[in-house]
Structure formats: C-alpha cells, structure tokens
Motif scaffolding. Structure first.
Motif, PDB file in Angstrom:
ATOM      1  N   PHE A   5      21.949  88.213   7.055  1.00  0.00           N
ATOM      2  CA  PHE A   5      22.383  87.724   5.753  1.00  0.00           C
ATOM      3  C   PHE A   5      23.252  86.487   5.881  1.00  0.00           C
ATOM      4  CE2 PHE A   5      24.333  87.906   1.506  1.00  0.00           C
ATOM      5  CZ  PHE A   5      23.180  87.982   0.755  1.00  0.00           C
ATOM      6  N   GLU A   6      24.028  86.388   6.938  1.00  0.00           N
ATOM      7  CA  GLU A   6      24.839  85.176   7.142  1.00  0.00           C
ATOM      8  C   GLU A   6      23.935  83.961   7.335  1.00  0.00           C
ATOM      9  OE1 GLU A   6      28.065  84.720   6.663  1.00  0.00           O
ATOM     10  OE2 GLU A   6      28.229  86.834   6.122  1.00  0.00           O
ATOM     11  N   GLY A   7      22.828  84.136   8.040  1.00  0.00           N
ATOM     12  CA  GLY A   7      21.860  83.049   8.192  1.00  0.00           C
ATOM     13  C   GLY A   7      21.243  82.663   6.859  1.00  0.00           C
ATOM     14  N   PHE A   8      20.960  83.665   6.043  1.00  0.00           N
ATOM     15  CA  PHE A   8      20.449  83.410   4.694  1.00  0.00           C
ATOM     16  C   PHE A   8      21.456  82.608   3.881  1.00  0.00           C
ATOM     17  CE2 PHE A   8      20.541  84.792   0.239  1.00  0.00           C
ATOM     18  CZ  PHE A   8      19.303  84.333  -0.181  1.00  0.00           C
ATOM     19  N   LEU A   9      22.733  83.022   3.928  1.00  0.00           N
ATOM     20  CA  LEU A   9      23.778  82.313   3.180  1.00  0.00           C
ATOM     21  C   LEU A   9      23.931  80.870   3.656  1.00  0.00           C
ATOM     22  CD1 LEU A   9      26.560  85.037   2.839  1.00  0.00           C
ATOM     23  CD2 LEU A   9      24.945  84.247   1.090  1.00  0.00           C
ATOM     24  N   ALA A  10      23.796  80.647   4.959  1.00  0.00           N
ATOM     25  CA  ALA A  10      23.867  79.278   5.477  1.00  0.00           C
ATOM     26  C   ALA A  10      22.752  78.436   4.852  1.00  0.00           C
ATOM     27  CB  ALA A  10      23.751  79.273   6.999  1.00  0.00           C
ATOM     28  N   GLY A  11      21.576  79.037   4.685  1.00  0.00           N
ATOM     29  CA  GLY A  11      20.473  78.343   4.027  1.00  0.00           C
ATOM     30  C   GLY A  11      20.767  78.049   2.569  1.00  0.00           C
ATOM     31  N   VAL A  12      21.420  78.976   1.883  1.00  0.00           N
ATOM     32  CA  VAL A  12      21.799  78.759   0.482  1.00  0.00           C
ATOM     33  C   VAL A  12      22.766  77.580   0.393  1.00  0.00           C
ATOM     34  CG1 VAL A  12      23.003  79.736  -1.531  1.00  0.00           C
ATOM     35  CG2 VAL A  12      21.421  81.161  -0.202  1.00  0.00           C
ATOM     36  N   ARG A  13      23.763  77.560   1.289  1.00  0.00           N
ATOM     37  CA  ARG A  13      24.727  76.453   1.287  1.00  0.00           C
ATOM     38  C   ARG A  13      24.039  75.120   1.576  1.00  0.00           C
ATOM     39  NH1 ARG A  13      27.939  80.625   3.541  1.00  0.00           N
ATOM     40  NH2 ARG A  13      27.335  80.056   5.654  1.00  0.00           N
ATOM     41  N   ASP A  14      23.170  75.095   2.584  1.00  0.00           N
ATOM     42  CA  ASP A  14      22.449  73.862   2.921  1.00  0.00           C
ATOM     43  C   ASP A  14      21.574  73.411   1.759  1.00  0.00           C
ATOM     44  OD1 ASP A  14      23.598  73.874   5.430  1.00  0.00           O
ATOM     45  OD2 ASP A  14      21.811  74.646   6.448  1.00  0.00           O
ATOM     46  N   SER A  15      20.921  74.348   1.117  1.00  0.00           N
ATOM     47  CA  SER A  15      20.058  74.039  -0.017  1.00  0.00           C
ATOM     48  C   SER A  15      20.873  73.442  -1.168  1.00  0.00           C
ATOM     49  CB  SER A  15      19.334  75.305  -0.480  1.00  0.00           C
ATOM     50  OG  SER A  15      18.528  75.033  -1.594  1.00  0.00           O
ATOM     51  N   GLY A  16      22.027  74.018  -1.408  1.00  0.00           N
ATOM     52  CA  GLY A  16      22.887  73.514  -2.476  1.00  0.00           C
ATOM     53  C   GLY A  16      23.375  72.106  -2.208  1.00  0.00           C
ATOM     54  N   ARG A  17      23.805  71.851  -0.979  1.00  0.00           N
ATOM     55  CA  ARG A  17      24.249  70.492  -0.621  1.00  0.00           C
ATOM     56  C   ARG A  17      23.100  69.494  -0.761  1.00  0.00           C
ATOM     57  NH1 ARG A  17      27.488  73.304   2.973  1.00  0.00           N
ATOM     58  NH2 ARG A  17      25.916  73.325   4.593  1.00  0.00           N
ATOM     59  N   SER A  18      21.915  69.911  -0.350  1.00  0.00           N
ATOM     60  CA  SER A  18      20.754  69.041  -0.440  1.00  0.00           C
ATOM     61  C   SER A  18      20.383  68.758  -1.899  1.00  0.00           C
ATOM     62  CB  SER A  18      19.572  69.667   0.307  1.00  0.00           C
ATOM     63  OG  SER A  18      18.445  68.827   0.270  1.00  0.00           O
ATOM     64  N   SER A  19      20.475  69.779  -2.745  1.00  0.00           N
ATOM     65  CA  SER A  19      20.207  69.560  -4.173  1.00  0.00           C
ATOM     66  C   SER A  19      21.155  68.517  -4.749  1.00  0.00           C
ATOM     67  CB  SER A  19      20.353  70.866  -4.956  1.00  0.00           C
ATOM     68  OG  SER A  19      19.207  71.656  -4.842  1.00  0.00           O
ATOM     69  N   TRP A  20      22.422  68.639  -4.403  1.00  0.00           N
ATOM     70  CA  TRP A  20      23.428  67.729  -4.944  1.00  0.00           C
ATOM     71  C   TRP A  20      23.256  66.319  -4.384  1.00  0.00           C
ATOM     72  CZ3 TRP A  20      28.962  69.876  -5.971  1.00  0.00           C
ATOM     73  CH2 TRP A  20      29.665  68.985  -6.794  1.00  0.00           C
ATOM     74  N   MET A  21      23.110  66.205  -3.074  1.00  0.00           N
ATOM     75  CA  MET A  21      23.108  64.890  -2.429  1.00  0.00           C
ATOM     76  C   MET A  21      21.740  64.199  -2.438  1.00  0.00           C
ATOM     77  SD  MET A  21      25.534  65.841   0.839  1.00  0.00           S
ATOM     78  CE  MET A  21      24.848  64.508   1.781  1.00  0.00           C
ATOM     79  N   LEU A  22      20.681  64.941  -2.200  1.00  0.00           N
ATOM     80  CA  LEU A  22      19.366  64.324  -2.050  1.00  0.00           C
ATOM     81  C   LEU A  22      18.517  64.442  -3.321  1.00  0.00           C
ATOM     82  CD1 LEU A  22      18.480  65.473   1.593  1.00  0.00           C
ATOM     83  CD2 LEU A  22      19.639  63.386   0.846  1.00  0.00           C
ATOM     84  N   LEU A  23      18.363  65.656  -3.830  1.00  0.00           N
ATOM     85  CA  LEU A  23      17.573  65.836  -5.052  1.00  0.00           C
ATOM     86  C   LEU A  23      18.309  65.246  -6.254  1.00  0.00           C
ATOM     87  CD1 LEU A  23      14.933  66.962  -6.168  1.00  0.00           C
ATOM     88  CD2 LEU A  23      16.122  69.133  -6.558  1.00  0.00           C
ATOM     89  N   GLN A  24      19.623  65.268  -6.204  1.00  0.00           N
ATOM     90  CA  GLN A  24      20.482  64.690  -7.241  1.00  0.00           C
ATOM     91  C   GLN A  24      20.200  65.299  -8.619  1.00  0.00           C
ATOM     92  OE1 GLN A  24      20.846  60.360  -6.959  1.00  0.00           O
ATOM     93  NE2 GLN A  24      20.253  60.477  -4.798  1.00  0.00           N
ATOM     94  N   ASN A  25      20.230  66.640  -8.660  1.00  0.00           N
ATOM     95  CA  ASN A  25      19.973  67.344  -9.918  1.00  0.00           C
ATOM     96  C   ASN A  25      21.207  68.097 -10.421  1.00  0.00           C
ATOM     97  OD1 ASN A  25      19.955  69.433  -8.012  1.00  0.00           O
ATOM     98  ND2 ASN A  25      18.315  70.541  -9.042  1.00  0.00           N
ATOM     99  N   VAL A  26      22.378  67.576 -10.102  1.00  0.00           N
ATOM    100  CA  VAL A  26      23.611  68.217 -10.556  1.00  0.00           C
ATOM    101  C   VAL A  26      24.219  67.473 -11.742  1.00  0.00           C
ATOM    102  CG1 VAL A  26      25.978  68.835  -9.883  1.00  0.00           C
ATOM    103  CG2 VAL A  26      24.094  69.274  -8.313  1.00  0.00           C
ATOM    104  N   VAL A  27      24.324  66.153 -11.643  1.00  0.00           N
ATOM    105  CA  VAL A  27      24.930  65.349 -12.711  1.00  0.00           C
ATOM    106  C   VAL A  27      23.866  64.422 -13.301  1.00  0.00           C
ATOM    107  CG1 VAL A  27      26.717  63.652 -13.265  1.00  0.00           C
ATOM    108  CG2 VAL A  27      27.171  65.404 -11.544  1.00  0.00           C
TER     109      VAL A  27
END
Length: 195
Positions: free
Chosen positions: A95-117
């Motif tokens: 589950f810790e590995g899964f959570l690391a993926g969630v965190r990485d996915s979130g950072r990528s959404s914000w920085m690369l996909l740019q779907n936060v603001v």
C-alpha cells in the motif's frame, strides 16, 4: 480487488467548492493538445505514438504543438505506466507503494497535465488551495491528488486512520463540514439497492 478497509488508511474526498461552469474550453484543450502532439508523429492519438520517438523528437513536438501540449503528453506517457505500477503494488499488498504512485500522479497532474488551476485564474484557485491544505495536514503521510477531470470539484485523500478525525476537522474548518466526506469501498463493488 483490494481490501481498503484493512490498509490502515481512510479514503476521503474534499469538495473544493470550485464551480465547473465555464470550464468546457479547459477540459477540451487537454485531448486536443494531446492530439496535436500525436499529429507531429503522423498519428491520430497519443497512445499510437512511441514514447521513445516522442522524447527523441521533443524539439520538433515543442515547435509544432507548444510547450503545454508537450508537458501534457509527458503526463500521458507517465500516467499510463504509473497506473500499471499502482495495480502491481496493490496486488503485492504494497500500500505504501500505491500511495507513492498517488503522490506522483498528483504532482504530475498539477505540473504537467496542468488541470488544477484554470488558465488566468488569480483570485480563485480552490483546487490548488485544497491540495496544499491537504498536503500540509497529511505532513508526508498518506496521499492526495486531484480527482476526476480537474480544475474544479474534488480531491481524493488517503488519510491514516488514527489521523482521520483531525484531518476531517481541519479541512472542515477551511472548506466547511459539508465539503469533507469519509468514504468506504464495499468488497462487493457496485450493486443494485432496492428500498
């Protein structure tokens, strides 16, 4: 299949209060920009593009499609791989590995996909505030990320069970108790409920 009830975390959502109105152009821009990158390689959609070729021709992709489109394409390639890694982590009961993926996915959404603001938003950045407040409260434990298409709506958070009450209390202070939800996933999945 994964037993979220026994992983040591509570699944929560936080409604940022951001409105989905007038976001059609923001949502439409994401697939259109990815198609623009795909066309650089003579393809219709990004899934048909070889990732190694994409990175080998990054300069041409930038010139033809623009930087934001290229960043979104980077997210696309990474996210597809990340989903498989998260599935494998759950299958290994990591589950810790899964959570690391969630965190990485979130950072990528914000920085690369740019779907936060939404583009041009200065005064109202509810999703960014919700993510920042959540990350501050989690203090490196658990994970959170934008949920759904982004720009408005909710974030999802995995909160340590022992910290759930405090998390809900803190997020309720900022966003209102009616915007913080504690969820559970049934083992039987979707089913018809009759009254």
């Amino acid at each position: 299949a994964f037993d979220f009830a026994h992983c040591g975390y509570t699944l929560c959502t936080l409604d940022s209060g951001a409105d989905h109105a007038d976001l059609t152009d923001e949502y439409a821009a994401i697939p259109e920009e990815m198609r623009r990158v795909a066309r650089v390689f003579g393809k219709d959609v990004l899934r048909e593009v070889d990732e190694a070729e994409f990175y080998a021709k990054l300069k041409a992709a930038r010139e033809a499609a623009g930087d934001r489109a290229v960043l979104r394409a980077m997210h696309f390639f990474d996210e597809n791989r990340r989903v498989q890694q998260q599935v494998q982590a759950l299958e290994r009961d990591d589950f810790e590995g899964f959570l690391a993926g969630v965190r990485d996915s979130g950072r990528s959404s914000w920085m690369l996909l740019q779907n936060v603001v939404p583009a041009g938003s200065r005064e109202h950045q509810q999703m960014a505030l919700a993510l920042a407040a959540c990350e501050k409260q989690l203090a490196g434990r658990g994970a959170c990320r934008i949920h759904g298409g982004g720009f408005a709506g909710t974030i999802i958070a995995f909160v340590e069970k022992a910290e759930t009450h405090e998390y809900i209390s803190r997020m309720s202070e900022v966003f209102g108790a009616e915007h913080v939800y504690k969820l559970s996933i049934r083992q039987e999945g979707a089913c018809r409920v009759e009254f």
